[in-house]
Enzyme design. Structure first.
Site, PDB file in Angstrom:
ATOM      1  N   SER A 133      38.906 105.237  25.660  1.00  0.00           N
ATOM      2  CA  SER A 133      38.361 104.708  26.910  1.00  0.00           C
ATOM      3  C   SER A 133      38.908 103.345  27.313  1.00  0.00           C
ATOM      4  O   SER A 133      38.452 102.777  28.295  1.00  0.00           O
ATOM      5  CB  SER A 133      36.830 104.642  26.800  1.00  0.00           C
ATOM      6  OG  SER A 133      36.457 103.601  25.929  1.00  0.00           O
ATOM      7  N   SER A 184      35.404 108.324  36.077  1.00  0.00           N
ATOM      8  CA  SER A 184      35.427 106.853  36.065  1.00  0.00           C
ATOM      9  C   SER A 184      35.901 106.260  37.389  1.00  0.00           C
ATOM     10  O   SER A 184      36.774 106.810  38.059  1.00  0.00           O
ATOM     11  CB  SER A 184      36.395 106.408  34.959  1.00  0.00           C
ATOM     12  OG  SER A 184      36.734 105.066  35.111  1.00  0.00           O
ATOM     13  N   GLU A 198      37.847 103.970  37.590  1.00  0.00           N
ATOM     14  CA  GLU A 198      39.277 103.667  37.435  1.00  0.00           C
ATOM     15  C   GLU A 198      40.136 104.649  38.222  1.00  0.00           C
ATOM     16  O   GLU A 198      41.274 104.345  38.584  1.00  0.00           O
ATOM     17  CB  GLU A 198      39.680 103.726  35.961  1.00  0.00           C
ATOM     18  CG  GLU A 198      39.335 102.498  35.171  1.00  0.00           C
ATOM     19  CD  GLU A 198      40.094 101.262  35.612  1.00  0.00           C
ATOM     20  OE1 GLU A 198      41.330 101.257  35.522  1.00  0.00           O
ATOM     21  OE2 GLU A 198      39.454 100.289  36.036  1.00  0.00           O
ATOM     22  N   TYR A 211      45.154 106.195  31.454  1.00  0.00           N
ATOM     23  CA  TYR A 211      43.720 106.505  31.309  1.00  0.00           C
ATOM     24  C   TYR A 211      43.183 107.134  32.582  1.00  0.00           C
ATOM     25  O   TYR A 211      42.522 108.179  32.560  1.00  0.00           O
ATOM     26  CB  TYR A 211      42.940 105.222  30.982  1.00  0.00           C
ATOM     27  CG  TYR A 211      41.438 105.384  31.087  1.00  0.00           C
ATOM     28  CD1 TYR A 211      40.706 105.974  30.057  1.00  0.00           C
ATOM     29  CD2 TYR A 211      40.745 104.950  32.222  1.00  0.00           C
ATOM     30  CE1 TYR A 211      39.325 106.131  30.152  1.00  0.00           C
ATOM     31  CE2 TYR A 211      39.368 105.103  32.326  1.00  0.00           C
ATOM     32  CZ  TYR A 211      38.659 105.701  31.285  1.00  0.00           C
ATOM     33  OH  TYR A 211      37.296 105.856  31.395  1.00  0.00           O
TER      34      TYR A 211
END
Ligand code: NAP
Ligand code: F7E
Length: 344
Positions: A87, A128, A130, A152
């Site tokens: 993560s 996420s 992100e 990621y």
């Protein structure tokens, strides 16, 4: 009710497992074999619930499809929460293949197991913020385009999309929780919030002199993990599977976080924070601000912890932790780590 939780030893793993056990669930969690102890966060839950059979742990890995498949077949859970991941965004630039593989192989394995099960198993995917990339100051919601900026984030976009594909193609109850940053006293020590509050506790106790950070101007929508796992649970209880953003609707810079955290113990962050370009990323997500209004109107979920109480909570716990470390050091039971070994 039986829940199967991957990533049970992580920050969210602890808070979600606690919530599910409190609700009377039996929780089946996967842990990884490690040469050192890695169940520290959930040890209090293990001592309380393992003997009575309410918490069961199994060795597995997101890349070990056969063990995951066997576990789902034998446990036949009602709900799967896929929380496991490499993560750390900065680390994903160093280990791009591993970081993305876990987000590709893990979800497909679990979704295939759900598809092939005779039981209607619900699936939660840990998506996420992100994935948005944070390129401008717009508020981000479920309809915002993804512009991932790290290995990621690319892995997470895949996991998110494949969950939708299984939902739309096979009628699986698959939900994506698009969670903005959420922190706690159990946050991993290499994430910036905990790195700062650990340093505050140690500096206050004269166990550390400085803390080295990267980009202080990055801005994040930071909430409390304990609040966010409630949102995960509510998504799984909703009548229709969908995707929901969980966020506070406020954003703050790393600098603001550091300023507030040092202020909590009467110190000025400028006297202790050093900047080191080694903590900069090849591609930075500059600004993230989420809009949780869909979660509020459809799930009744709301962020309960303000930014200042989150910082206070984390600082208080880390001051206590450093005080305990100091006692152990004074008794010669702990080796001094003056250069605190936090790299990210
Ligand atoms: P975390 O504290 O880093 O925990 C990650 C968990 O995944 C740990 O239990 C870890 O095991 C496990 N894990 C890592 N690689 C694995 C693998 N190959 N196979 C099996 N297990 C593996 O993360 P978190 O903050 O709780 O986040 C939970 C999930 O939400 C993650 O998927 C993360 O990407 C996502 N997410 C987090 C945030 C946030 O702000 N916290 C926001 C959005 C999404 P070990 O303990 O053995 O390392
Ligand atoms: O960085 C900046 C860094 O590593 C936050 C994960 O849970 O949330 C997390 O990802 C910001 C970045 O979290 C340091 O450049 C400055 O801009 O705490 P972080 P993250 O990258 O936002 C999302 C939602 C997830 O999904 C992820 O799993 O802080 N920053 N100086 C620093 N960051 C770190 N780690 N260390 C520093 O020294």
């Amino acid at each position: 009710m039986k829940a199967f939780v991957t990533g049970v030893t992580g920050q969210d793993g602890f808070y979600l497992t606690k919530l599910l056990l409190d609700k009377g669930y039996q929780v089946h969690g996967t842990i990884r074999r490690s040469s050192s102890f890695n169940t520290e966060r959930i040890d209090p839950l293990i001592s309380e619930y393992e003997e009575g059979g309410l918490l069961k742990l199994y060795y597995s890995d997101l890349l070990d499809s056969s063990s995951l498949n066997n576990l789902i077949n034998s446990i036949e859970p009602d709900e799967i929460y896929n929380l496991a991941a490499q993560s750390h965004v900065a680390v994903s630039f160093k280990n791009p293949l591993y970081s993305t593989q876990t987000s590709v192989v893990g979800p497909i394995t679990l979704l295939e197991a759900v598809k092939n099960s005779k039981k209607d198993i619900k699936y939660y995917q840990a998506s996420s913020s992100e994935m948005f990339g944070g390129i401008d100051s717009n508020t981000l919601n479920e309809n915002t385009k993804f512009r991932p900026k790290s290995p990621y984030a690319v892995g997470k976009v895949f996991a998110h999309e494949i969950t939708k594909v299984y939902r739309e193609s096979y009628g699986i109850f698959g939900v994506n929780g698009i969670l903005f940053n959420h922190e706690s006293p159990l946050r991993g020590e290499t994430f910036v919030t905990r790195k700062i509050t650990r340093a505050v506790g140690r500096i206050k106790n004269m166990l550390q002199e400085k803390v080295t950070l990267g980009n202080l101007e990055a801005s994040r929508d930071w909430g409390f993990a304990g609040d966010y796992v409630e949102g995960m649970y509510l998504m799984m209880q909703h009548s229709i599977p969908d995707d929901w953003v969980l966020a506070t609707g406020e954003t703050h810079t790393v600098k603001e976080f550091a300023e507030l955290a040092f202020n909590e113990v009467g110190l000025n962050y400028q006297d202790y924070v050093l900047i080191d370009s080694r903590h900069q990323r090849p591609n930075e997500v500059n600004y993230l601000l989420g809009d949780p209004s869909k979660a509020k109107s459809e799930l009744g979920w709301e962020n309960k912890t303000s930014f200042s109480s989150l910082v206070k909570k984390m600082v208080e716990e880390d001051v206590l932790l450093a005080e305990r470390e100091k006692v152990l050091l004074e008794k010669g039971l702990l080796k001094p780590t003056w250069e605190y070994p936090i790299k990210n």
